[in-house]
Design an enzyme around this catalytic site. Structure first.
Site, PDB file in Angstrom:
ATOM      1  N   HIS A   1      14.919  25.793  28.069  1.00  0.00           N
ATOM      2  CA  HIS A   1      14.432  25.928  29.440  1.00  0.00           C
ATOM      3  C   HIS A   1      15.542  25.704  30.470  1.00  0.00           C
ATOM      4  O   HIS A   1      15.350  25.945  31.652  1.00  0.00           O
ATOM      5  CB  HIS A   1      13.232  25.005  29.706  1.00  0.00           C
TER       6      HIS A   1
ATOM      7  N   ASP B   1      12.325  24.592  22.206  1.00  0.00           N
ATOM      8  CA  ASP B   1      13.102  24.358  23.425  1.00  0.00           C
ATOM      9  C   ASP B   1      14.553  24.010  23.106  1.00  0.00           C
ATOM     10  O   ASP B   1      15.151  23.161  23.755  1.00  0.00           O
ATOM     11  CB  ASP B   1      12.467  23.254  24.270  1.00  0.00           C
TER      12      ASP B   1
ATOM     13  N   GLY C   1      17.450  17.111  35.375  1.00  0.00           N
ATOM     14  CA  GLY C   1      18.892  17.267  35.241  1.00  0.00           C
ATOM     15  C   GLY C   1      19.410  16.706  33.932  1.00  0.00           C
ATOM     16  O   GLY C   1      20.485  17.073  33.466  1.00  0.00           O
ATOM     17  N   ASN C   2      18.628  15.793  33.317  1.00  0.00           N
ATOM     18  CA  ASN C   2      18.981  15.263  32.000  1.00  0.00           C
ATOM     19  C   ASN C   2      18.662  16.256  30.885  1.00  0.00           C
ATOM     20  O   ASN C   2      19.112  16.094  29.748  1.00  0.00           O
ATOM     21  CB  ASN C   2      18.223  13.964  31.693  1.00  0.00           C
ATOM     22  N   SER C   3      17.838  17.264  31.179  1.00  0.00           N
ATOM     23  CA  SER C   3      17.400  18.202  30.144  1.00  0.00           C
ATOM     24  C   SER C   3      18.578  18.803  29.401  1.00  0.00           C
ATOM     25  O   SER C   3      19.532  19.292  30.007  1.00  0.00           O
ATOM     26  CB  SER C   3      16.571  19.327  30.754  1.00  0.00           C
TER      27      SER C   3
ATOM     28  N   LEU D   1       1.781  30.607   6.498  1.00  0.00           N
ATOM     29  CA  LEU D   1       0.793  30.606   5.425  1.00  0.00           C
ATOM     30  C   LEU D   1      -0.379  31.525   5.707  1.00  0.00           C
ATOM     31  O   LEU D   1      -0.868  32.208   4.825  1.00  0.00           O
ATOM     32  CB  LEU D   1       0.248  29.183   5.205  1.00  0.00           C
ATOM     33  N   GLY D   2      -0.867  31.510   6.956  1.00  0.00           N
ATOM     34  CA  GLY D   2      -2.050  32.288   7.290  1.00  0.00           C
ATOM     35  C   GLY D   2      -3.328  31.502   7.172  1.00  0.00           C
ATOM     36  O   GLY D   2      -4.345  32.012   6.686  1.00  0.00           O
TER      37      GLY D   2
END
Length: 517
Positions: A139, A169, A242-244, A298-299
């Site tokens: 992101h 992410d 801002g730490n992301s 797997l389904g």
């Protein structure tokens, strides 16, 4: 800017989650690991000096800070952010839909291209090898048209997204024209973390470059409803927008998480979340080579095995696992013989206690590989080998709602089930078509608001297809099976609602008296 994610249940209280960056995004976890010829990252030598030996964290911060970077991104926007664009028609070059499209085209002609505007944002990241690979959040850079990476020593490089994985992410960025003297940080083992371990966060919160914060691992295996692979590390180390994408270190100076999200400051303080670095390690080989991730599939549709469900299946209420509610036709699970009602308790010998563990474990298997599922079927344990396929790009459709009116046709003989608190009718072909139900079952024509079925989530229009694992097609079959239950017992119903089916455990109230025949 901040983004809030809703729906986190902590002690039955919902809180909002704000992504810990200045752009929108989210986090999840889990994917296959393909062994690369040369490992993209490095890990610390066993002789790494623990930070506990230092009189303060200053030496550790000084050692790690050079490899933590400031990421600034620019994104091109086709219209001014304060001017919402008109909806586009399916056939025109931007004409609005409906009569307004004719109006604008007649009097103003075909719309011209809107001018381009740029938006900017900040985030963090860290260099994992001397070739200039930087690990960060999707992101932060996923929609960027221009990326600039600034090191602590002031050097600045253009960056290019090599690979990204929105479900977890995680994104991998490559510095352009990177020198060979780049500082790097080692990746650690997030599985070895324990609640209470000290952690250190470095990054650029609120544009304040090279900031450090200190805390503990508040919890592990957190789910914040961000996606099917949620498996976050929770920490009270201060994390802000801002730490992301920045690193979360253990006291050996190893990265054990990627800082990703925080609880909204308006709701709480000291609750941040990081993607475990072991999940990122699984992704990195594929991100480097192909730019995206292929996951195992797997389904099946699964749910948590609650104590009531366990009792309904004749198991100890302490039994943990993932209950199979649906098996999609022609999927790996169907071909391998997995059945509705199977309870998956292990994958390749590792225990499964909640559905998320099954999802992440299977997703980590490369498509085409085989996986051994340990299941409980009729209270007996058996192993089933499944050749997993590639997980579809799009998630399954949301569960359909039953129509408000659903009886239709001629009235069938009614059967009352006072133990369940429902009124039942035979499922006529007309009603089955209306409810889009394939196969046989018994229609729930009415649900008593104060009955046990209502408390279990039953709704008018539901179709009961099994009672205590026995198929039913007539109301009296339901009544006969339920009549054998005693106060305090759990009656296990399999209920179809629209195209999907689910298990519903209904506990017979203690005060209920046995029905008289």
């Amino acid at each position: 800017m901040k983004r809030f994610l809703a729906g986190i249940g902590f002690a039955t209280v919902l809180v909002a989650i704000t992504l810990a960056c200045s752009r929108q995004g989210r986090a999840d976890g889990g994917a296959p690991a393909a062994a690369p010829a040369q490992q993209l990252w490095h890990e610390a030598a066993a002789a790494t000096t623990p930070a506990q030996a230092f009189p303060s964290l200053a030496p550790l911060i000084k050692q790690l800070k050079p490899a933590v970077v400031n990421i600034s991104i620019s994104t091109v926007v086709k219209s001014h952010p304060r001017i919402p664009q008109m909806p586009r028609g399916p056939g025109g070059q931007g004409a609005p839909e409906g009569p307004w499209g004719d109006f604008f085209e007649r009097y103003f002609g075909q719309p011209r291209d809107m001018p381009e505007f740029r938006s900017s944002a900040l985030g963090s990241g860290f260099i994992i090898n001397r070739d200039g690979f930087v690990l960060t959040n999707n992101h932060v850079v996923g929609e960027a048209t221009e990326i600039k990476v600034r090191l602590a020593d002031g050097r600045e490089f253009a960056g290019k997204v090599v690979g990204k994985d929105p479900p977890t992410d995680v994104a991998l960025v490559k510095l352009e024209k990177a020198p060979k003297d780049l500082p790097t940080v080692p990746l650690g083992d997030s599985d070895a973390l324990e609640q209470g371990d000290f952690v250190l966060a470095l990054g650029n919160p609120l544009g304040l470059r090279e900031s450090a914060s200190f805390g503990i691992v508040s919890a592990k295996d957190r789910t914040i409803n961000a996606g099917p692979f949620d498996d976050f590390i929770q920490t009270d180390a201060a994390i802000n927008p801002g730490n992301s994408g920045g690193p979360l270190f253990n006291m050996k100076g190893e990265v054990i998480g990627i800082n990703t999200a925080i609880v909204s400051p308006q709701i709480g303080q000291g609750i941040g979340f990081a993607v475990p670095i072991n999940l990122a390690k699984q992704l990195l080989p594929q991100l480097e080579k192909g730019g995206k991730v292929a996951r195992g599939y797997l389904g099946v549709t699964v749910r948590e095995l609650t104590p009531d469900l366990a009792q309904g299946f004749g198991l100890a209420t302490s039994t943990k696992g993932a209950l199979v509610e649906q098996v999609m036709p022609k999927t790996p699970a169907a071909k391998a013989g997995i059945k509705v009602g199977d309870i998956v308790v292990g994958v390749n010998g590792k225990p499964v206690e909640v559905p998320g563990q099954l999802t992440r474990s299977v997703a980590a298997v490369a498509p085409g590989s085989k996986v051994t599922l340990t299941v409980l079927r009729d209270a007996k344990k058996l192993d089933v080998e499944v050749a997993v396929a590639q997980r579809p790009d799009e998630e399954m459709l949301a569960r359909g709602e039953a129509p408000e009116e659903g009886e239709g046709g001629a009235a069938a003989p009614e059967a009352k089930g006072p133990k369940l608190g429902v009124r039942l009718q035979a499922l006529t072909p007309e009603v089955a078509r209306e409810l889009k139900i394939d196969g046989e079952g018994v229609l729930v024509a009415e649900v008593s608001a104060d009955g046990p079925a209502a408390a279990a989530g039953m709704q008018r229009g539901d179709v009961i297809v099994e009672v205590n694992r026995q198929a039913v097609s007539k109301p009296d079959q339901v009544a006969r099976i339920v009549s054998k239950a005693k106060p305090g017992d759990v009656v296990l119903l399999r209920v179809r609602r629209g195209p999907n089916a689910t298990f519903v455990p209904v506990r017979i109230p203690e005060e209920a008296a046995p029905e008289k025949k």
